[in-house]
Design a protein around this motif. Structure first.
Motif, PDB file in Angstrom:
ATOM      1  N   PRO A   1      23.023 -33.027  -3.071  1.00  8.86           N
ATOM      2  CA  PRO A   1      21.732 -32.357  -2.923  1.00  8.86           C
ATOM      3  C   PRO A   1      20.880 -33.054  -1.853  1.00  8.86           C
ATOM      4  CG  PRO A   1      21.946 -33.393  -5.098  1.00  8.86           C
ATOM      5  CD  PRO A   1      23.221 -33.615  -4.380  1.00  8.86           C
TER       6      PRO A   1
ATOM      7  N   ARG B   1      30.666 -31.312 -15.880  1.00 12.63           N
ATOM      8  CA  ARG B   1      29.234 -31.604 -15.922  1.00 12.63           C
ATOM      9  C   ARG B   1      29.096 -33.115 -16.063  1.00 12.63           C
ATOM     10  NH1 ARG B   1      24.179 -29.563 -17.806  1.00 12.63           N
ATOM     11  NH2 ARG B   1      25.052 -27.486 -18.070  1.00 12.63           N
TER      12      ARG B   1
ATOM     13  N   ALA C   1      24.435 -33.031 -13.128  1.00 12.10           N
ATOM     14  CA  ALA C   1      24.969 -32.173 -12.069  1.00 12.10           C
ATOM     15  C   ALA C   1      26.247 -31.494 -12.533  1.00 12.10           C
ATOM     16  CB  ALA C   1      25.267 -33.001 -10.819  1.00 12.10           C
TER      17      ALA C   1
ATOM     18  N   GLN D   1      31.597 -31.941  -4.478  1.00  9.10           N
ATOM     19  CA  GLN D   1      30.321 -31.250  -4.370  1.00  9.10           C
ATOM     20  C   GLN D   1      29.556 -31.378  -5.674  1.00  9.10           C
ATOM     21  OE1 GLN D   1      29.460 -27.926  -5.861  1.00  9.10           O
ATOM     22  NE2 GLN D   1      27.428 -28.204  -4.995  1.00  9.10           N
ATOM     23  N   GLN D   2      28.258 -31.689  -5.586  1.00 13.07           N
ATOM     24  CA  GLN D   2      27.399 -31.814  -6.769  1.00 13.07           C
ATOM     25  C   GLN D   2      26.249 -30.813  -6.680  1.00 13.07           C
ATOM     26  OE1 GLN D   2      26.059 -35.832  -7.353  1.00 13.07           O
ATOM     27  NE2 GLN D   2      28.124 -36.686  -7.176  1.00 13.07           N
ATOM     28  N   THR D   3      26.059 -30.062  -7.765  1.00  7.55           N
ATOM     29  CA  THR D   3      24.929 -29.156  -7.897  1.00  7.55           C
ATOM     30  C   THR D   3      24.029 -29.693  -9.009  1.00  7.55           C
ATOM     31  OG1 THR D   3      26.294 -27.269  -7.236  1.00  7.55           O
ATOM     32  CG2 THR D   3      24.221 -26.778  -8.352  1.00  7.55           C
TER      33      THR D   3
ATOM     34  N   VAL E   1      21.344 -30.098 -11.944  1.00 11.34           N
ATOM     35  CA  VAL E   1      20.890 -29.239 -13.032  1.00 11.34           C
ATOM     36  C   VAL E   1      19.585 -29.812 -13.552  1.00 11.34           C
ATOM     37  CG1 VAL E   1      21.430 -28.378 -15.351  1.00 11.34           C
ATOM     38  CG2 VAL E   1      23.262 -28.667 -13.672  1.00 11.34           C
TER      39      VAL E   1
END
Length: 118
Positions: A35, A79, A93, A112-114, A116
């Motif tokens: 991010p 997660r 994430a 890849q990290q999204t 949360v």
């Protein structure tokens, strides 16, 4: 063939690993996506960033899945909930890591990290 458990253990190590470990694990074309403000890092940028990285004191992985993408390619999806060792801040994430098998070992190709918000 890699197992979900063996790759999760490798991921746990990588969240706190030093440059030497990453040099062995990252493929020559590795790319990691974080991010903002970090963004997209190629192999050399990942290696350069490790010296100044704040480490994690607590890690928890759940909802893990291993997907066989093709011959010698797998994706590990999970997660992550982690706590920074420096300030104790928590980070959650959704993570996807792609591994390729090369010369008898698994190498990280993409990560890849999204984040949360919880």
């Amino acid at each position: 063939m890699a197992t979900k458990e063996s790759l999760l253990e490798l991921e746990r190590q990588l969240w706190n690993a030093d440059e030497e470990v990453y040099e062995d694990i990252l493929s020559k074309d590795a790319v990691m996506v974080f991010p903002p403000p970090t963004g997209i890092l190629d192999r050399s940028a990942v290696l350069d960033s490790l010296g100044s990285a704040d480490r994690w004191r607590r890690l928890k992985f759940d909802e893990a899945r291993l997907i066989d993408v093709g011959e010698d390619v797998v994706q590990l999806i999970y997660r992550a909930v982690a706590e920074r060792s420096g300030d104790g801040s928590e980070y959650t994430a959704l993570v996807t890591t792609t591994y390729v098998e090369a010369n008898g070992s698994w190498q990280l190709l993409t990560h890849q990290q999204t984040p949360v918000d919880e």
